[in-house]
Motif scaffolding. Structure first.
Motif, PDB file in Angstrom:
ATOM      1  N   ALA A 139      12.857  27.287  29.864  1.00  0.00           N
ATOM      2  CA  ALA A 139      13.146  26.504  31.064  1.00  0.00           C
ATOM      3  C   ALA A 139      12.247  25.276  31.151  1.00  0.00           C
ATOM      4  CB  ALA A 139      12.983  27.368  32.308  1.00  0.00           C
ATOM      5  N   GLN A 140      11.030  25.401  30.658  1.00  0.00           N
ATOM      6  CA  GLN A 140      10.115  24.260  30.653  1.00  0.00           C
ATOM      7  C   GLN A 140      10.619  23.140  29.754  1.00  0.00           C
ATOM      8  OE1 GLN A 140       6.149  25.671  29.793  1.00  0.00           O
ATOM      9  NE2 GLN A 140       6.224  27.202  31.419  1.00  0.00           N
ATOM     10  N   LYS A 141      11.500  23.470  28.811  1.00  0.00           N
ATOM     11  CA  LYS A 141      12.110  22.434  27.966  1.00  0.00           C
ATOM     12  C   LYS A 141      13.350  21.862  28.652  1.00  0.00           C
ATOM     13  CE  LYS A 141      10.708  25.011  23.826  1.00  0.00           C
ATOM     14  NZ  LYS A 141      11.203  25.746  22.633  1.00  0.00           N
ATOM     15  N   TYR A 142      14.200  22.741  29.152  1.00  0.00           N
ATOM     16  CA  TYR A 142      15.437  22.269  29.793  1.00  0.00           C
ATOM     17  C   TYR A 142      15.161  21.393  31.013  1.00  0.00           C
ATOM     18  CZ  TYR A 142      18.412  25.680  27.265  1.00  0.00           C
ATOM     19  OH  TYR A 142      19.102  26.399  26.316  1.00  0.00           O
ATOM     20  N   ALA A 143      14.232  21.824  31.861  1.00  0.00           N
ATOM     21  CA  ALA A 143      14.050  21.194  33.171  1.00  0.00           C
ATOM     22  C   ALA A 143      12.631  20.692  33.365  1.00  0.00           C
ATOM     23  CB  ALA A 143      14.405  22.194  34.271  1.00  0.00           C
ATOM     24  N   ASN A 144      12.039  20.183  32.295  1.00  0.00           N
ATOM     25  CA  ASN A 144      10.694  19.636  32.384  1.00  0.00           C
ATOM     26  C   ASN A 144      10.656  18.500  33.392  1.00  0.00           C
ATOM     27  OD1 ASN A 144       8.377  17.740  31.466  1.00  0.00           O
ATOM     28  ND2 ASN A 144       7.982  19.654  30.385  1.00  0.00           N
ATOM     29  N   LEU A 145       9.588  18.427  34.158  1.00  0.00           N
ATOM     30  CA  LEU A 145       9.496  17.410  35.199  1.00  0.00           C
ATOM     31  C   LEU A 145       9.423  15.997  34.638  1.00  0.00           C
ATOM     32  CD1 LEU A 145       7.144  19.171  37.780  1.00  0.00           C
ATOM     33  CD2 LEU A 145       9.648  19.094  37.708  1.00  0.00           C
ATOM     34  N   ASN A 146       9.181  15.867  33.317  1.00  0.00           N
ATOM     35  CA  ASN A 146       9.252  14.545  32.687  1.00  0.00           C
ATOM     36  C   ASN A 146      10.685  14.050  32.574  1.00  0.00           C
ATOM     37  OD1 ASN A 146       6.479  14.439  32.389  1.00  0.00           O
ATOM     38  ND2 ASN A 146       6.519  15.381  30.358  1.00  0.00           N
ATOM     39  N   ASN A 147      11.656  14.984  32.762  1.00  0.00           N
ATOM     40  CA  ASN A 147      13.043  14.602  32.995  1.00  0.00           C
ATOM     41  C   ASN A 147      13.707  13.921  31.801  1.00  0.00           C
ATOM     42  OD1 ASN A 147      15.281  14.540  34.676  1.00  0.00           O
ATOM     43  ND2 ASN A 147      14.812  12.507  35.470  1.00  0.00           N
ATOM     44  N   ARG A 148      13.728  14.591  30.643  1.00  0.00           N
ATOM     45  CA  ARG A 148      14.453  14.055  29.498  1.00  0.00           C
ATOM     46  C   ARG A 148      15.681  14.903  29.160  1.00  0.00           C
ATOM     47  NH1 ARG A 148      14.360   9.601  29.952  1.00  0.00           N
ATOM     48  NH2 ARG A 148      15.422   9.411  27.939  1.00  0.00           N
ATOM     49  N   GLU A 149      15.876  16.015  29.865  1.00  0.00           N
ATOM     50  CA  GLU A 149      17.070  16.828  29.652  1.00  0.00           C
ATOM     51  C   GLU A 149      17.779  17.040  30.989  1.00  0.00           C
ATOM     52  OE1 GLU A 149      16.676  20.277  27.137  1.00  0.00           O
ATOM     53  OE2 GLU A 149      15.194  19.303  25.841  1.00  0.00           O
ATOM     54  N   LEU A 150      17.451  18.113  31.707  1.00  0.00           N
ATOM     55  CA  LEU A 150      18.087  18.427  32.983  1.00  0.00           C
ATOM     56  C   LEU A 150      17.058  18.420  34.103  1.00  0.00           C
ATOM     57  CD1 LEU A 150      20.183  21.485  31.702  1.00  0.00           C
ATOM     58  CD2 LEU A 150      20.926  19.095  31.873  1.00  0.00           C
ATOM     59  N   ASN A 151      17.542  18.348  35.349  1.00  0.00           N
ATOM     60  CA  ASN A 151      16.628  18.371  36.483  1.00  0.00           C
ATOM     61  C   ASN A 151      16.184  19.783  36.848  1.00  0.00           C
ATOM     62  OD1 ASN A 151      18.635  15.799  37.975  1.00  0.00           O
ATOM     63  ND2 ASN A 151      16.741  15.525  36.837  1.00  0.00           N
ATOM     64  N   MET A 152      17.081  20.756  36.656  1.00  0.00           N
ATOM     65  CA  MET A 152      16.728  22.133  37.022  1.00  0.00           C
ATOM     66  C   MET A 152      17.628  23.098  36.265  1.00  0.00           C
ATOM     67  SD  MET A 152      18.294  22.213  40.901  1.00  0.00           S
ATOM     68  CE  MET A 152      18.194  20.456  41.283  1.00  0.00           C
ATOM     69  N   VAL A 153      17.203  24.368  36.240  1.00  0.00           N
ATOM     70  CA  VAL A 153      17.980  25.404  35.571  1.00  0.00           C
ATOM     71  C   VAL A 153      18.474  26.435  36.576  1.00  0.00           C
ATOM     72  CG1 VAL A 153      16.865  25.202  33.325  1.00  0.00           C
ATOM     73  CG2 VAL A 153      15.901  26.761  35.045  1.00  0.00           C
ATOM     74  N   PHE A 154      19.605  27.034  36.244  1.00  0.00           N
ATOM     75  CA  PHE A 154      20.075  28.261  36.862  1.00  0.00           C
ATOM     76  C   PHE A 154      19.759  29.383  35.888  1.00  0.00           C
ATOM     77  CE2 PHE A 154      22.550  29.248  40.538  1.00  0.00           C
ATOM     78  CZ  PHE A 154      22.939  28.031  41.107  1.00  0.00           C
ATOM     79  N   GLN A 155      18.898  30.299  36.279  1.00  0.00           N
ATOM     80  CA  GLN A 155      18.581  31.419  35.385  1.00  0.00           C
ATOM     81  C   GLN A 155      19.026  32.724  36.042  1.00  0.00           C
ATOM     82  OE1 GLN A 155      16.105  33.822  36.078  1.00  0.00           O
ATOM     83  NE2 GLN A 155      15.420  32.918  38.017  1.00  0.00           N
ATOM     84  N   PHE A 156      19.094  33.786  35.249  1.00  0.00           N
ATOM     85  CA  PHE A 156      19.775  35.002  35.690  1.00  0.00           C
ATOM     86  C   PHE A 156      18.902  36.249  35.706  1.00  0.00           C
ATOM     87  CE2 PHE A 156      23.062  32.203  34.117  1.00  0.00           C
ATOM     88  CZ  PHE A 156      24.023  32.296  35.104  1.00  0.00           C
ATOM     89  N   GLU A 157      17.622  36.120  35.422  1.00  0.00           N
ATOM     90  CA  GLU A 157      16.817  37.328  35.279  1.00  0.00           C
ATOM     91  C   GLU A 157      16.848  38.198  36.529  1.00  0.00           C
ATOM     92  OE1 GLU A 157      13.523  36.027  31.914  1.00  0.00           O
ATOM     93  OE2 GLU A 157      12.870  36.602  33.920  1.00  0.00           O
ATOM     94  N   HIS A 158      16.707  37.586  37.709  1.00  0.00           N
ATOM     95  CA  HIS A 158      16.694  38.408  38.922  1.00  0.00           C
ATOM     96  C   HIS A 158      18.071  38.976  39.243  1.00  0.00           C
ATOM     97  CE1 HIS A 158      18.066  34.565  40.435  1.00  0.00           C
ATOM     98  NE2 HIS A 158      18.162  34.988  41.675  1.00  0.00           N
ATOM     99  N   MET A 159      19.114  38.406  38.617  1.00  0.00           N
ATOM    100  CA  MET A 159      20.469  38.908  38.819  1.00  0.00           C
ATOM    101  C   MET A 159      20.769  40.125  37.938  1.00  0.00           C
ATOM    102  SD  MET A 159      22.247  37.152  41.105  1.00  0.00           S
ATOM    103  CE  MET A 159      20.840  37.031  42.194  1.00  0.00           C
ATOM    104  N   SER A 160      19.929  40.386  36.954  1.00  0.00           N
ATOM    105  CA  SER A 160      20.194  41.486  36.025  1.00  0.00           C
ATOM    106  C   SER A 160      19.331  42.714  36.298  1.00  0.00           C
ATOM    107  CB  SER A 160      19.969  41.016  34.584  1.00  0.00           C
ATOM    108  OG  SER A 160      18.614  40.651  34.380  1.00  0.00           O
ATOM    109  N   LEU A 161      18.497  42.641  37.319  1.00  0.00           N
ATOM    110  CA  LEU A 161      17.555  43.737  37.575  1.00  0.00           C
ATOM    111  C   LEU A 161      18.219  44.996  38.108  1.00  0.00           C
ATOM    112  CD1 LEU A 161      14.673  41.659  39.208  1.00  0.00           C
ATOM    113  CD2 LEU A 161      14.800  42.482  36.854  1.00  0.00           C
TER     114      LEU A 161
END
Length: 562
Positions: free
Chosen positions: A266-288
């Protein structure tokens, strides 16, 4: 690192257009219906509307099988309707985010129709074809929607990859022509006024070289494809290329739905330096709350333990802090209703208190909150009884695979699991009032309206100053007003690390500190978190404060200004 991006203080409202508001009586929600409800969304105070797919589609997977990226599906209206929606939303200060589905297309898309004609067609390499025969797939990958991830074509004696339904062939992102077509399409929508994209399963677009077999669970016929395709070898390269081709040229917000993502990824996808995406949707808490038996996946009917949930949410808060940006959500179009899943819908009192409690826990965390249509009035799961009640392809396929084919469950047990977890729970029509079909349509709705609509609807919520709606409205106002919610440091309160019943954490930006405390049970509890006398109660789902007493599903936030 302080985040000054406008979207870090924003709140998103997700609309499933098919179920939001029907304007013409055909039983399907549409764009003119959304336009009718813009004042309602402005009253709630949201900054962004995310629209689930409205493109032309055969609707095999409710619009996530797109046959024309440049056309509006007639069921939803016209391109003029869409332009009007964008214009009127912008007048109210609301931005529009489109769903971007580019891991796959519909098999009715012209690219695939051409690709299927012959092995030397110019569009053949737009998709992932491999030599095969009718009995042997190119590898052991299973589909997310059950069965093999490969479909054999006897005409060309090859199979094509489909991680989802057979009618959703995967695009070949290794082909630069595919990528350029996608970027051109994104720019086209941006020039129409779209303010950003929510990118469906974007972490799956880069497949590993050679497409090797995936590991299998015990006695499983197919390998789990997510272990092979999530966060693939070139995904970050592709997204950086997309950023240069599209995002660098427009003011927009981008969120990636990223199955299989870790905090490190996620630190690569949505790094605050903003070269890929602004934010991620992740699913870990949805699989618990998935089944302990890995062969059954998510299909289960037991609620998650608070200790697991708190540990996971805290991990994402601390490991992304100052590095990347997360999306905050309890439910969406692919998840059951939050108050039924994580709260308590057994009585009106518990439904209201637990819905507000869940909202409190989420909206004071760092990230961008997403509200799914109906969440703000506490809509619940539908009382499904029979397999014939379901529309969702995933649910129907899972029943047949686990009950009829693998014989892992009996039908009665599987129906219980479907009732708890099916995506159809989120897709029943929005409950506007107590008239026929809850004011959603004058016709026959495409999915039945939850029978509790006469007591649970927007009209009732707006008439009650203590409703869940106005609680959400206040949470949104606080996020806009208090920088500590955006930038404050997150920490669990000492003594809360092992508490089985209470979730308590702080946010602190050096200028003020917030204490967020929530009782996840219907029991009355005693907890002393040593709140300073200088701290005042900022918001709560009870009218009064009994200090160290936590009543059923009580949530309260204290504020201390230094």
């Amino acid at each position: 690192m302080e985040n000054q991006h406008w979207w870090s203080r924003a709140v998103v409202y997700q609309i499933y257009p098919k179920s939001f508001q029907d304007s013409n009586g055909d039983g399907i929600g549409d764009l003119p219906g959304i336009i009718q409800r813009l004042d309602y969304l402005a009253k709630l105070g949201v900054d962004i509307i995310w629209l689930n797919p409205i493109y032309a589609s055969p609707q095999v997977d409710n619009g996530y099988d797109i046959s024309d990226y440049h056309a509006i599906d007639p069921a939803f209206g016209t391109m003029d309707d869409f332009k009007k929606l964008v214009e009127l939303a912008h007048q109210k200060g609301i931005k529009i985010v489109m769903d971007l589905v580019v891991n796959h297309t519909s098999d009715q898309h012209n690219w695939f129709i051409e690709s299927k004609r012959s092995t030397n067609n110019r569009y053949r390499d737009f998709y992932i074809w491999r030599d095969a025969d009718s009995e042997h797939a190119p590898n052991n990958w299973g589909s997310y929607f059950s069965g093999s991830a490969w479909q054999y074509d006897p005409q060309t004696k090859q199979s094509y990859l489909h991680l989802f339904a057979p009618e959703q062939p995967d695009l070949n992102w290794e082909n630069s022509l595919v990528r350029q077509e996608v970027y051109q399409m994104m720019n086209w929508w941006s020039e129409l006024g779209v303010d950003g994209f929510r990118m469906d399963v974007i972490s799956l677009i880069s497949k590993p070289a050679g497409l090797p077999d995936a590991p299998k669970s015990d006695n499983s016929q197919y390998g789990n494809p997510e272990t092979m395709v999530a966060n693939g070898p070139r995904v970050h390269e592709f997204l950086q290329e997309m950023h240069q081709a599209v995002m660098d040229h427009h003011q927009m917000v981008t969120v990636g739905e990223t199955p299989g993502v870790t905090t490190k990824e996620a630190q690569k996808y949505a790094n605050l330096n903003n070269r890929e995406l602004n934010m991620v949707f992740q699913f870990e808490h949805m699989s618990l709350d998935g089944n302990p038996n890995p062969q059954l996946g998510k299909w289960y009917d037991q609620k998650v333990k608070l200790s697991l949930l708190r540990e996971n949410l805290s991990k994402w808060q601390t490991e992304l802090a100052g590095q990347a940006w997360n999306s905050l959500y309890w439910n969406n179009h692919d998840q059951p209703r939050a108050v039924s899943r994580f709260g308590d819908d057994s009585t009106e009192t518990y439904r209201e208190k637990s819905a507000k409690m869940l909202a409190t826990i989420l909206h004071f965390q760092q990230g961008t909150p997403y509200i799914y249509e109906g969440e703000e009035i506490g809509m619940t799961n539908y009382p499904f009884q029979d397999l014939s009640d379901y529309n969702d392809l995933e649910s129907i396929n899972a029943y047949h695979q686990l009950v009829d084919q693998a014989h892992l469950l009996d039908g009665k047990t599987m129906l219980k699991y479907l009732a708890f977890h099916s995506r159809d729970n989120a897709r029943t029509p929005m409950q506007w009032d107590d008239t026929t079909h809850a004011g959603f349509t004058t016709g026959q709705p495409w999915l039945p309206v939850n029978p509790n609509y006469s007591q649970l609807n927007v009209q009732q919520a707006l008439a009650d100053p203590n409703s869940i709606f106005y609680y959400y409205q206040r949470l949104i106002q606080l996020r806009h007003e208090l920088p500590v919610i955006t930038n404050g440091q997150y920490a669990l309160i000492a003594g809360n690390l092992e508490d089985p019943d209470v979730y308590a954490y702080t946010r602190d930006d050096g200028q003020q500190k917030l204490w967020i405390i929530a009782n996840f049970t219907k029991q009355t509890l005693q907890r002393d978190f040593s709140i300073p006398k200088a701290a005042t109660r900022l918001i709560s789902n009870y009218d009064d404060d009994q200090l160290i007493t936590l009543r059923p599903y009580e949530a309260k936030v204290y504020q201390q200004i230094y």
